[in-house]
Motif scaffolding. Structure first.
Motif, mmCIF file in Angstrom:
data_model
loop_
_atom_site.group_PDB
_atom_site.id
_atom_site.type_symbol
_atom_site.label_atom_id
_atom_site.label_comp_id
_atom_site.label_asym_id
_atom_site.label_seq_id
_atom_site.Cartn_x
_atom_site.Cartn_y
_atom_site.Cartn_z
ATOM 1 N N LYS A 81 -21.687 47.174 -26.235
ATOM 2 C CA LYS A 81 -21.454 47.255 -25.119
ATOM 3 C C LYS A 81 -22.932 45.822 -25.296
ATOM 4 O O LYS A 81 -23.799 46.125 -26.107
ATOM 5 C CB LYS A 81 -22.610 47.667 -24.168
ATOM 6 N N THR A 82 -22.317 44.688 -25.936
ATOM 7 C CA THR A 82 -23.152 43.294 -25.714
ATOM 8 C C THR A 82 -23.528 43.112 -24.361
ATOM 9 O O THR A 82 -23.336 42.673 -23.688
ATOM 10 C CB THR A 82 -22.895 42.905 -27.342
ATOM 11 N N GLU A 83 -25.193 42.058 -25.263
ATOM 12 C CA GLU A 83 -24.913 41.037 -24.183
ATOM 13 C C GLU A 83 -24.712 39.474 -24.013
ATOM 14 O O GLU A 83 -25.413 38.892 -23.687
ATOM 15 C CB GLU A 83 -26.966 41.690 -23.930
ATOM 16 N N PHE A 84 -23.545 39.320 -24.912
ATOM 17 C CA PHE A 84 -23.451 37.908 -25.438
ATOM 18 C C PHE A 84 -22.040 37.788 -25.170
ATOM 19 O O PHE A 84 -21.535 39.485 -25.297
ATOM 20 C CB PHE A 84 -24.035 37.790 -26.646
ATOM 21 N N LYS A 85 -20.850 36.951 -25.140
ATOM 22 C CA LYS A 85 -19.708 37.139 -25.083
ATOM 23 C C LYS A 85 -19.365 38.245 -26.737
ATOM 24 O O LYS A 85 -19.865 37.287 -27.648
ATOM 25 C CB LYS A 85 -18.938 35.568 -25.292
ATOM 26 N N SER A 86 -18.178 38.922 -26.406
ATOM 27 C CA SER A 86 -17.392 39.403 -27.472
ATOM 28 C C SER A 86 -16.722 40.701 -27.000
ATOM 29 O O SER A 86 -15.418 40.023 -25.464
ATOM 30 C CB SER A 86 -18.515 40.538 -27.841
ATOM 31 N N LYS A 240 -27.603 43.621 -30.228
ATOM 32 C CA LYS A 240 -27.491 44.015 -28.913
ATOM 33 C C LYS A 240 -26.947 42.557 -28.199
ATOM 34 O O LYS A 240 -26.602 42.344 -27.384
ATOM 35 C CB LYS A 240 -27.538 45.297 -28.527
ATOM 36 N N GLY A 241 -28.384 41.621 -28.465
ATOM 37 C CA GLY A 241 -29.410 40.821 -27.495
ATOM 38 C C GLY A 241 -28.640 39.806 -28.204
ATOM 39 O O GLY A 241 -27.973 38.834 -28.747
#
Length: 470
Positions: A81-86, A240-241
């Motif tokens: 789970k990422t805080e950016f587009k992936s 992650k961010g």
């Protein structure tokens, strides 16, 4: 098809550049991404994907910056789970790069999202795996970094056993293993100095792949693991961010300061004065209260282990011309708060008539004489496994890794002789003790390697097969 391993020795980290028919992919990129962009530009290739094997804990990845500059898509394995587009790949999902195929194999254990990427060549033959921290050469990833809730280190080790046996060991013996790290990384405990190998050979020599039962595997993989460096969890959170642009970090850090401005800035900000010169050069003269972590050793990992606040302002004293390299290596482990450097280096400080300090550094022979003439206090700052394998019978084990825990027992009025394996870590320890008010610290040049050539009594050697060696 082109596969290039881009190995960074000071971090013991391997990134990979893959290219086929005008398209490219990068696996586990470092913070500074210009190398990858230049390789693709030179080849006339477009970077299509950035594959991350997991959320790295030992360095800050350049995935977000590289994606912004190249237009490539960031790929993580299942459960990430990422805080950016992936793009979060499904287990078994395939990605085309020119004429080759990358298949995501979910291999949890080191972390829950850990994924191995299998490359199949133009002829449909399995060619190699990019195993991240799941499988190293001579070792496997430590299973203690992703413990959550009721999930224990033993639970993760069991997952790792299943991942290896279900996903990796069934692959052909001639498949090449390209891991994310080599010897010197704290992500495993007995990695080889080799940076790639065939899977078949690893099945023969890697203790973790030879375990006959899951219980045996769990016992062996969890034995002798030292606590992770304090910066690991912080770097994983960063990955992650996201982080600020490395260009902004350079702009802030490449601030040349005169000796007077350097001194005033240190007093006003409470910045750590980090001296990255050779340990023996440092010993002969340094700015009082500065800390020595030499650039020519495992600089970034030791900064990460010993400076607990990633936001701590840092002022640099380096050899001339090494300022940008030092900042780069700091950013790789999340230290982005360099606020300037001493213009002209220590020589200019000395020429300005500013106060200097020194640390006495003696030969192993002089150390032998001192120990025979009187009772001395000698600290061995190597890792526990190194000490347990062999040490002098009168030295105290005080690992540099835990210096923030044991300095409380130090008497500032006593004299301490300090050694490590070769002299790099002992000077770090000596400089820290000096900065904390311990005046009488004496470094043993050449460390245990030199001490072994004296007549000082040592314990019998015991092979540290499961001891952390980094």
């Amino acid at each position: 098809m082109k596969i290039e391993q881009i190995y960074t020795g000071c971090l013991a980290e391997a990134a990979y550049y893959i290219e086929s028919n005008g398209e490219a992919a990068i696996i586990d990129p470092l913070r500074e991404v210009s190398t990858y962009l230049k390789k693709a530009e030179k080849a006339g290739a477009t970077i299509k994907y950035i594959f991350e094997t997991h959320f790295h804990a030992d360095f800050v990845s350049g995935h977000v910056d590289l994606a912004e500059k190249s237009g490539a898509e960031i790929i993580y394995g299942p459960t990430a789970k990422t805080e950016f587009k992936s793009h979060i790949a499904k287990d078994g999902e395939r990605f085309k790069i020119g004429n080759v195929t990358i298949t995501a194999l979910h291999t949890p254990g080191h972390t829950l999202e850990s994924t191995t990427y299998l490359l199949t060549d133009e002829n449909g033959k399995d060619h190699c795996i990019f195993s991240g921290d799941t499988l190293f050469i001579g070792d496997v990833g430590r299973p203690d970094l992703a413990q959550k809730g009721n999930l224990t280190m033993e639970d993760l080790a069991g997952m790792l056993y299943d991942s290896l046996n279900d996903k990796i060991k069934p692959l052909a013996d001639d498949v090449i293993v390209y891991p994310a790290h080599g010897a010197g990384s704290a992500c495993g405990k007995s990695m080889s100095k080799e940076t790639f190998d065939t899977l078949g050979h690893q099945k023969e020599v890697n203790y973790a792949l030879k375990a006959e039962t899951k219980e045996q595997f769990i016992a062996e993989v969890t034995d002798g693991i030292m606590p992770p460096p304090q910066y690991f969890a912080k770097n994983a959170a960063i990955n992650k961010g996201g982080v600020e642009s490395i260009e902004d970090v350079y702009e802030k850090g490449l601030n040349a300061l005169s000796p007077q401005a350097f001194e005033e800035t240190a007093n006003q900000t409470g910045a750590i004065m980090l001296d990255t010169r050779d340990p023996q050069v440092f010993a002969k003269g340094f700015i009082p209260n500065s800390i020595n972590i030499g650039l020519n050793g495992q600089f970034a990992p030791w900064v990460g282990a010993l400076i607990t606040d990633l936001q701590q302002p840092i002022l640099l004293i380096t050899d001339q011309g090494k300022e940008e390299e030092t900042i780069t290596r700091l950013t790789r482990v999340g230290y982005d708060s360099t606020i300037g450097y001493l213009d002209g280096g220590f020589e200019r400080w000395s020429d300005a008539g500013k106060e200097i300090d020194t640390i006495e550094s003696i030969s192993a022979e002089a150390f032998e004489t001192a120990s025979k003439d009187s009772d001395i206090i000698a600290l061995d700052v190597r890792k526990p496994g190194e000490y347990e394998s062999e040490h002098l019978d009168f030295t105290l084990s005080r690992p540099l890794d835990f210096i923030n825990e044991w300095t409380g027992e130090i008497n500032p009025k006593s004299t301490y002789y300090i050694h490590c394996a070769g002299g790099y870590r002992s000077m770090i320890a000596a400089s820290i003790l000096k900065s904390r008010g311990v005046e009488n610290v004496i470094d043993v040049a050449g460390g245990y390697g030199a001490i072994k050539n004296t007549g000082l009594k040592r314990t019998d050697f015991a092979c540290p097969s499961k001891a952390m060696k980094v």
